[in-house]
Scaffold this active site. Structure first.
Site, PDB file in Angstrom:
ATOM      1  N   GLY A   1       0.792  -1.219   0.000  1.00  0.00           N
ATOM      2  CA  GLY A   1       0.000   0.000   0.000  1.00  0.00           C
ATOM      3  C   GLY A   1       0.822   1.265   0.000  1.00  0.00           C
ATOM      4  N   CYS A   2       2.127   1.158  -0.222  1.00  0.00           N
ATOM      5  CA  CYS A   2       2.984   2.342  -0.231  1.00  0.00           C
ATOM      6  C   CYS A   2       3.623   2.475  -1.599  1.00  0.00           C
ATOM      7  CB  CYS A   2       4.050   2.232   0.852  1.00  0.00           C
ATOM      8  SG  CYS A   2       5.103   3.687   0.950  1.00  0.00           S
ATOM      9  N   GLY A   3       3.129   3.417  -2.403  1.00  0.00           N
ATOM     10  CA  GLY A   3       3.632   3.555  -3.755  1.00  0.00           C
ATOM     11  C   GLY A   3       4.828   4.461  -3.890  1.00  0.00           C
TER      12      GLY A   3
ATOM     13  N   CYS B   1       7.192   4.853  -1.160  1.00  0.00           N
ATOM     14  CA  CYS B   1       8.166   4.587  -0.102  1.00  0.00           C
ATOM     15  C   CYS B   1       9.560   4.425  -0.683  1.00  0.00           C
ATOM     16  CB  CYS B   1       7.792   3.319   0.660  1.00  0.00           C
ATOM     17  SG  CYS B   1       6.259   3.462   1.578  1.00  0.00           S
TER      18      CYS B   1
END
Length: 269
Positions: A110-112, A114
């Protein structure tokens, strides 16, 4: 290449109205996936270990590590006990691109964005989509999103994965890709579209998640004129879509939805 399980049947204790009982359900697998170029690891993401070639190609394109699929001369998927390494050989190592998009830390699900080193890289400028006369009907938007949900085989079993699909009017969904991460699902879809050499400007990308700026960036990198989502967009996603000439449609419920940018591409059925 290697075949990886994307789901697993697990036994657990369930509490129901009648009390505790033994039960089982299918859950998605999750694994660290490393993207390596010419012997150097560029990024590590937690993802569903399926459609990995599509994932690698889509990630490489949307991160601007390569601009054409042909720049990836070889691709090998190597499984280790601790995870999977996708090893790519670039025909001409684009050092500037690799340095510009360098990521040295693992990106959680869910971290595009990071691991990107600076704000400038996170909000990198996009080339606006070219003007085109292609239009889509309200029925096309509804069909794209509805057919995506129906085609999510893994989510039907697990109720735990995001989906992304490429829809062409009159033809339906070309491809659906799923992942525990919404960014990963879209990267996988972009890789599939690129591998088939499809004309992105002829279709709609539908997603089952909210629309954050990274999802807009990826859609623009693909070249698709319309991004349609089940959930709502962020303010930054709307501003980015407006600047990039992308039609952003959200909160799609049958033929009821909101169009936030470049509304002229959508016409009444």
């Amino acid at each position: 290449m290697t075949n990886q399980k994307i789901s697993r049947d697990v036994h657990h204790l369930a509490h129901r109205m009648s009390g505790f009982q033994e039960s089982s359900r299918i859950v998605p697998e999750e694994a660290p996936i490393a993207m390596s170029y010419n012997g150097t690891t560029q990024a590590v993401m937690m993802a569903t270990p399926g459609d990995l070639e599509d994932f690698a190609i889509g990630f490489s394109l949307t991160e601007n590590i390569v601009t054409r699929i042909e720049e990836i001369e070889a691709l090998d998927i190597v499984a280790f006990e601790s995870g999977i390494d996708i090893q790519m050989k670039l025909a001409k190592q684009p050092e500037q691109r690799l340095s510009a998009r360098r990521r040295f830390m693992a990106g959680p699900v869910g971290c595009g964005l990071c691991g990107i080193d600076s704000i400038e890289q996170a909000l990198r400028p996009l080339h606006p989509l070219e003007e085109c006369s292609t239009t889509f009907t309200t029925r096309d938007i509804a069909a794209a999103v509805a057919s995506l949900g129906a085609a999510q085989a893994l989510n039907a079993k697990t109720h735990a994965t995001h989906g992304a699909g490429f829809f062409r009017p009159g033809e339906g969904l070309f491809a659906v890709r799923e992942d525990i991460g919404r960014h990963n699902a879209l990267d996988k879809l972009i890789g599939a579209v690129a591998r088939e050499g499809l004309l992105a400007e002829e279709g709609i990308v539908a997603i089952t998640s909210r629309v954050s700026v990274e999802m807009v960036q990826k859609a623009v990198m693909l070249g698709v004129p319309v991004l349609a989502a089940i959930s709502a967009p962020t303010a930054l996603a709307i501003r980015t879509a407006e600047a990039a000439n992308l039609t952003l449609v959200a909160l799609v419920r049958d033929e009821e939805f909101d169009i936030y940018t470049h509304c002229g591409r959508i016409i009444e059925s």
